[in-house]
Design a protein around this motif. Structure first.
Motif, PDB file in Angstrom:
ATOM      1  N   PHE A   6       0.828  -1.202   0.000  1.00  0.00           N
ATOM      2  CA  PHE A   6       0.000   0.000   0.000  1.00  0.00           C
ATOM      3  C   PHE A   6       0.863   1.254   0.000  1.00  0.00           C
ATOM      4  N   SER A   7       1.916   1.249   0.850  1.00  0.00           N
ATOM      5  CA  SER A   7       2.793   2.416   0.900  1.00  0.00           C
ATOM      6  C   SER A   7       4.169   2.026   1.419  1.00  0.00           C
ATOM      7  N   LYS A   8       5.146   2.843   1.063  1.00  0.00           N
ATOM      8  CA  LYS A   8       6.530   2.694   1.528  1.00  0.00           C
ATOM      9  C   LYS A   8       6.794   3.805   2.534  1.00  0.00           C
ATOM     10  N   ILE A   9       7.333   3.440   3.697  1.00  0.00           N
ATOM     11  CA  ILE A   9       7.506   4.424   4.769  1.00  0.00           C
ATOM     12  C   ILE A   9       8.966   4.430   5.239  1.00  0.00           C
ATOM     13  N   PRO A  10       9.737   5.430   4.825  1.00  0.00           N
ATOM     14  CA  PRO A  10      11.087   5.545   5.391  1.00  0.00           C
ATOM     15  C   PRO A  10      10.985   6.176   6.787  1.00  0.00           C
ATOM     16  N   LEU A  49       7.142  -1.323   4.942  1.00  0.00           N
ATOM     17  CA  LEU A  49       6.247  -1.459   3.794  1.00  0.00           C
ATOM     18  C   LEU A  49       4.864  -1.794   4.348  1.00  0.00           C
ATOM     19  N   ARG A  50       3.910  -0.899   4.168  1.00  0.00           N
ATOM     20  CA  ARG A  50       2.550  -1.135   4.659  1.00  0.00           C
ATOM     21  C   ARG A  50       1.801  -1.975   3.628  1.00  0.00           C
ATOM     22  N   LEU A  51       1.179  -3.055   4.094  1.00  0.00           N
ATOM     23  CA  LEU A  51       0.429  -3.927   3.200  1.00  0.00           C
ATOM     24  C   LEU A  51      -1.022  -3.462   3.103  1.00  0.00           C
ATOM     25  N   ALA A  52      -1.626  -3.659   1.948  1.00  0.00           N
ATOM     26  CA  ALA A  52      -3.006  -3.236   1.716  1.00  0.00           C
ATOM     27  C   ALA A  52      -4.010  -4.190   2.349  1.00  0.00           C
ATOM     28  N   LYS A  91      13.982  -1.815  -3.898  1.00  0.00           N
ATOM     29  CA  LYS A  91      13.612  -2.568  -5.100  1.00  0.00           C
ATOM     30  C   LYS A  91      12.123  -2.538  -5.435  1.00  0.00           C
ATOM     31  N   VAL A  92      11.247  -2.378  -4.428  1.00  0.00           N
ATOM     32  CA  VAL A  92       9.811  -2.511  -4.689  1.00  0.00           C
ATOM     33  C   VAL A  92       9.132  -1.152  -4.818  1.00  0.00           C
ATOM     34  N   LYS A  93       7.927  -1.194  -5.405  1.00  0.00           N
ATOM     35  CA  LYS A  93       7.123   0.012  -5.577  1.00  0.00           C
ATOM     36  C   LYS A  93       5.761  -0.210  -4.921  1.00  0.00           C
TER      37      LYS A  93
END
Length: 177
Positions: A6-10, A49-52, A91-93
């Protein structure tokens, strides 16, 4: 479970659930803060990495401690080594597919010929999954008669159910005379 990122969170902020705070207080006698900002005291590490899936509370994240990586000790998240999550994060989007495999026994033969097994205990006694009981697994679907397998290690891992990825190649040691 199949879902997407769902989203990438640094540098994520950790917000412990009410239940987590209550459990922590009951076990340790100290209060957890409502939120923990990014930094060395944050158990999510530097990347998440937040999953949907569901209400989007599940994360694949790093950690500030080595304990629990690859183990079932979190509230449903997947905890990774800091270097591994940094690599994956790059690596992921957002929107990419994620498949969480809930099989107590995983076996593989890698392209270089190395063979591995990973055995977990079931999450619950009545857990259903796609895995067969250990004694009913058909190893012939992955391995051939030419594969040299250390069956003693396979049996040991099936008994211990440690959740570790273990090389099961049989190495023959030849003494030079």
């Amino acid at each position: 479970m199949e879902t997407t990122i769902f989203s990438k969170i640094p540098n994520p902020t950790w917000t412990p659930t009410k239940q987590s705070r209550e459990d922590h207080f009951a076990e340790h006698g100290t209060e957890l803060p409502q939120t923990v900002p990014a930094g060395k005291n944050n158990p999510l590490g530097e990347y998440a990495l937040r999953l949907a899936y569901g209400n989007r509370t599940y994360l694949i994240h790093g950690t500030n401690k080595n304990f629990g990586i690859g183990m079932r000790v979190s509230a449903g998240c997947v905890r990774m080594n800091p270097d591994d999550i940094a690599w994956l994060f790059a690596k992921v989007k957002s929107g990419e597919s994620v498949k969480v495999i809930n099989d107590p026994i995983k076996i593989t033969k890698e392209p270089n010929g190395e063979k591995y097994i990973e055995v977990h205990s079931p999450l619950t006694p009545d857990e259903t999954s796609n895995s067969e009981p250990a004694e009913e697994l058909n190893y012939d679907t992955i391995f051939t008669n030419n594969d040299m397998i250390d069956w003693d290690i396979v049996a040991q891992e099936q008994e211990l159910q440690r959740g570790l990825v273990i090389n099961i190649d049989l190495y023959e040691w030849v003494e030079n005379m």
